[in-house]
Design an enzyme around this catalytic site. Structure first.
Site, mmCIF file in Angstrom:
data_model
loop_
_atom_site.group_PDB
_atom_site.id
_atom_site.type_symbol
_atom_site.label_atom_id
_atom_site.label_comp_id
_atom_site.label_asym_id
_atom_site.label_seq_id
_atom_site.Cartn_x
_atom_site.Cartn_y
_atom_site.Cartn_z
ATOM 1 N N THR A 136 38.393 22.563 71.298
ATOM 2 C CA THR A 136 38.482 21.192 71.797
ATOM 3 C C THR A 136 38.936 21.221 73.248
ATOM 4 O OG1 THR A 136 39.114 20.389 69.604
ATOM 5 C CG2 THR A 136 39.526 18.925 71.472
ATOM 6 N N LYS A 211 34.635 14.296 70.438
ATOM 7 C CA LYS A 211 35.803 14.911 69.808
ATOM 8 C C LYS A 211 37.103 14.281 70.315
ATOM 9 C CE LYS A 211 38.526 17.786 67.733
ATOM 10 N NZ LYS A 211 38.907 17.487 66.348
ATOM 11 N N LYS A 279 47.666 17.717 73.513
ATOM 12 C CA LYS A 279 46.635 18.127 74.484
ATOM 13 C C LYS A 279 45.417 17.209 74.397
ATOM 14 C CE LYS A 279 43.937 21.130 72.894
ATOM 15 N NZ LYS A 279 42.683 21.234 72.137
HETATM 16 N N1 LIG Z 1 44.056 23.188 63.655
HETATM 17 C C1 LIG Z 1 43.233 22.147 63.530
HETATM 18 O O1 LIG Z 1 43.361 21.336 62.585
HETATM 19 C C2 LIG Z 1 42.125 21.911 64.493
HETATM 20 C C3 LIG Z 1 42.111 22.464 65.754
HETATM 21 N N2 LIG Z 1 41.069 22.193 66.604
HETATM 22 C C4 LIG Z 1 41.006 22.778 67.922
HETATM 23 O O2 LIG Z 1 40.615 24.121 67.750
HETATM 24 C C5 LIG Z 1 41.194 24.957 68.751
HETATM 25 C C6 LIG Z 1 41.992 26.063 68.064
HETATM 26 O O3 LIG Z 1 42.965 25.441 67.263
HETATM 27 P P1 LIG Z 1 43.827 26.241 66.183
HETATM 28 O O4 LIG Z 1 43.036 27.310 65.564
HETATM 29 O O5 LIG Z 1 44.460 25.207 65.349
HETATM 30 O O6 LIG Z 1 44.930 26.837 67.151
HETATM 31 P P2 LIG Z 1 45.726 28.197 67.129
HETATM 32 O O7 LIG Z 1 46.862 27.922 68.071
HETATM 33 O O8 LIG Z 1 46.011 28.647 65.757
HETATM 34 O O9 LIG Z 1 44.707 29.235 67.776
HETATM 35 C C7 LIG Z 1 44.495 29.265 69.144
HETATM 36 C C8 LIG Z 1 43.652 30.463 69.488
HETATM 37 O O10 LIG Z 1 43.514 30.525 70.912
HETATM 38 C C9 LIG Z 1 43.954 31.822 71.329
HETATM 39 N N3 LIG Z 1 44.518 31.749 72.665
HETATM 40 C C10 LIG Z 1 45.472 30.919 73.117
HETATM 41 N N4 LIG Z 1 45.716 31.125 74.418
HETATM 42 C C11 LIG Z 1 44.908 32.135 74.796
HETATM 43 C C12 LIG Z 1 44.686 32.795 76.029
HETATM 44 N N5 LIG Z 1 45.344 32.450 77.140
HETATM 45 N N6 LIG Z 1 43.762 33.770 76.064
HETATM 46 C C13 LIG Z 1 43.068 34.120 74.946
HETATM 47 N N7 LIG Z 1 43.223 33.521 73.752
HETATM 48 C C14 LIG Z 1 44.135 32.540 73.679
HETATM 49 C C15 LIG Z 1 44.958 32.257 70.311
HETATM 50 O O11 LIG Z 1 45.162 33.638 70.382
HETATM 51 P P3 LIG Z 1 46.543 34.291 69.856
HETATM 52 O O12 LIG Z 1 46.382 34.439 68.378
HETATM 53 O O13 LIG Z 1 46.633 35.574 70.580
HETATM 54 O O14 LIG Z 1 47.650 33.340 70.221
HETATM 55 C C16 LIG Z 1 44.268 31.789 69.052
HETATM 56 O O15 LIG Z 1 43.237 32.650 68.680
HETATM 57 C C17 LIG Z 1 42.026 24.019 69.621
HETATM 58 O O16 LIG Z 1 41.246 23.645 70.722
HETATM 59 C C18 LIG Z 1 42.299 22.840 68.714
HETATM 60 O O17 LIG Z 1 42.541 21.655 69.442
HETATM 61 C C19 LIG Z 1 39.996 21.436 66.201
HETATM 62 C C20 LIG Z 1 39.956 20.893 64.959
HETATM 63 C C21 LIG Z 1 41.036 21.037 64.044
HETATM 64 O O1 LIG Z 2 41.401 18.521 66.087
HETATM 65 C C1 LIG Z 2 41.884 18.427 64.949
HETATM 66 C C2 LIG Z 2 41.348 17.520 63.987
HETATM 67 C C3 LIG Z 2 42.032 17.548 62.669
HETATM 68 C C4 LIG Z 2 41.256 16.747 61.669
HETATM 69 O O2 LIG Z 2 40.145 16.294 61.964
HETATM 70 O O3 LIG Z 2 41.785 16.588 60.561
#
Ligand SMILES: NC(=O)C1=CN([C@@H]2O[C@H](COP(=O)(O)OP(=O)(O)OC[C@H]3O[C@@H](n4cnc5c(N)ncnc54)[C@H](OP(=O)(O)O)[C@@H]3O)[C@@H](O)[C@H]2O)C=CC1
Ligand SMILES: O=CCCC(=O)O
Length: 335
Positions: A136, A211, A279
């Site tokens: 996102t 989104k 964010k």
């Molecule tokens: N969780 C949710 O319900 C949802 C999340 N999203 C979106 O999806 C994305 C991921 O979310 P989510 O999986 O929850 O978040 P996490 O914080 O669990 O994962 C984030 C990922 O980004 C990586 N990362 C962060 N900073 C860096 C960097 N500087 N360089 C390289 N890799 C990096 C992390 O690596 P590392 O493991 O090394 O920290 C990890 O793999 C976000 O944009 C979020 O807004 C969308 C829908 C739903």
């Molecule tokens: O970006 C996160 C969305 C979470 C959700 O749709 O439930």
């Protein structure tokens, strides 16, 4: 879920410059599943194995996809490697060894770093390959990434997802895509493994915008729900009953029923980290600013999430935003 039990036949590798789809029958584990002749791209990469990336990659693996993974913190790849995923030491190497590479990163900065930085994916891409960013981010970031990817000769699709940890585990995400239409068609079978629906919304930036609008609404809803839970308790109502009442009326939402009971217990197991919700509100405010659209409710909600972050709740679930209201109450009572 019938459609999730695909067992894709292994086919000879694509040549690195070929993304055409094969018309080969696919076998299914479940009788009665819809039969398709679409064959997904054979070598798939996944960058970013976090809360969302991990189950999404897992579902690709379970479906028989030849998967290569990378994560900044390598240990998070280990469960997938145990299940048969390959590992490469950089986004560049993943992109170089795959036909299609997905990226699920935390925020705009990390999405740009992983796509465009030193040893970033763009360095391993070229004609015939595709890059699908499911993080996102805002439209400007997505356009920046798209420009760099396309300068390599590869195709680009933005495909942020609606749906959280559980829908990701269940292959029930909603993909909000925009960009290269041919790539959208090519990766359709992969999106269908990870999700229940997909929208193609046009030019790069439109998927990101959709989104952000959805998550802007969600962030405000959660803030408002938090106020309702606390107000109900203060006036002597049982907030558990409030959750039941809400669940039966016009404002019913799965989010209230699933998160309400644990919020009442001051328990916030992380599905969607609060820092990511803030964010998204920040990015939605930027989007609104760009078209002079007032969004005062979202702006107020954003302030609440910022307070929650300052309380050390960034890595808790975004439902922990309720804590920001509790401390406000305590603060005013102490004055
Ligand atoms: N969780 C949710 O319900 C949802 C999340 N999203 C979106 O999806 C994305 C991921 O979310 P989510 O999986 O929850 O978040 P996490 O914080 O669990 O994962 C984030 C990922 O980004 C990586 N990362 C962060 N900073 C860096 C960097 N500087 N360089 C390289 N890799 C990096 C992390 O690596 P590392 O493991 O090394 O920290 C990890 O793999 C976000 O944009 C979020 O807004 C969308 C829908 C739903
Ligand atoms: O970006 C996160 C969305 C979470 C959700 O749709 O439930």
């Amino acid at each position: 879920m019938l459609k999730k039990s695909f067992v894709f036949q292994r086919l000879p590798m694509f040549s690195s410059h070929s993304l055409k789809r094969f018309s080969v029958p696919i076998s299914y584990a479940s009788p009665g599943a819809q039969v398709t002749t679409e064959q997904p791209p054979s070598r798939v990469g996944f960058l970013g194995i976090g809360i969302m990336g991990s189950p999404m990659a897992h579902n690709l693996l379970k479906a028989g996809i030849d998967l290569t993974v990378w994560n900044r913190t390598k240990t998070k790849c280990d469960p997938l490697i145990t299940l048969g995923a390959k590992y490469k030491a950089s986004p560049e190497e993943v992109a170089a060894s795959c036909d299609i590479t997905f990226a699920m990163l935390a925020d705009p900065q990390s999405a740009v770093d992983v796509a465009c930085g030193k040893h970033g994916a763009a360095n391993g891409l070229g004609p015939g390959k595709g890059y699908v960013d499911v993080s996102t981010v805002d439209g400007d970031t997505s356009k920046l990434i798209s420009g760099r990817i396309k300068s390599s000769g590869a195709s680009f699709l933005e495909a942020p997802v609606s749906g959280s940890k559980k829908p990701a585990e269940d292959g029930q995400l909603i993909f909000l895509t925009a960009g290269d239409r041919n790539l959208y068609e090519t990766v359709g079978p992969l999106l269908d493994i990870m999700g229940k629906s997909k929208f193609y919304l046009g030019d790069v930036g439109q998927g990101a915008a959709m989104k952000l609008v959805v998550n802007m609404i969600m962030g405000s809803m959660m803030a408002s729900f938090s106020e309702g839970l606390l107000l109900s308790e203060k006036v002597g109502l049982d907030p558990n009953v409030l959750v039941k009442v809400v669940s039966q009326g016009a404002i019913s939402a799965p989010m209230y029923s699933t998160k309400g009971p644990s919020m009442i217990q001051s328990n916030y197991p992380t599905a969607f980290p609060l820092k990511h919700q803030q964010k998204d509100l920040r990015l939605a405010l930027g989007l609104a600013e760009s078209v002079s659209q007032p969004i005062p409710i979202a702006a107020a909600a954003n302030e609440l999430y910022k307070v929650a972050k300052s309380q050390g709740l960034s890595d808790h679930d975004f439902s922990a935003v309720i804590e920001a209201l509790k401390s406000k109450f305590q603060h005013s009572e102490n004055q």
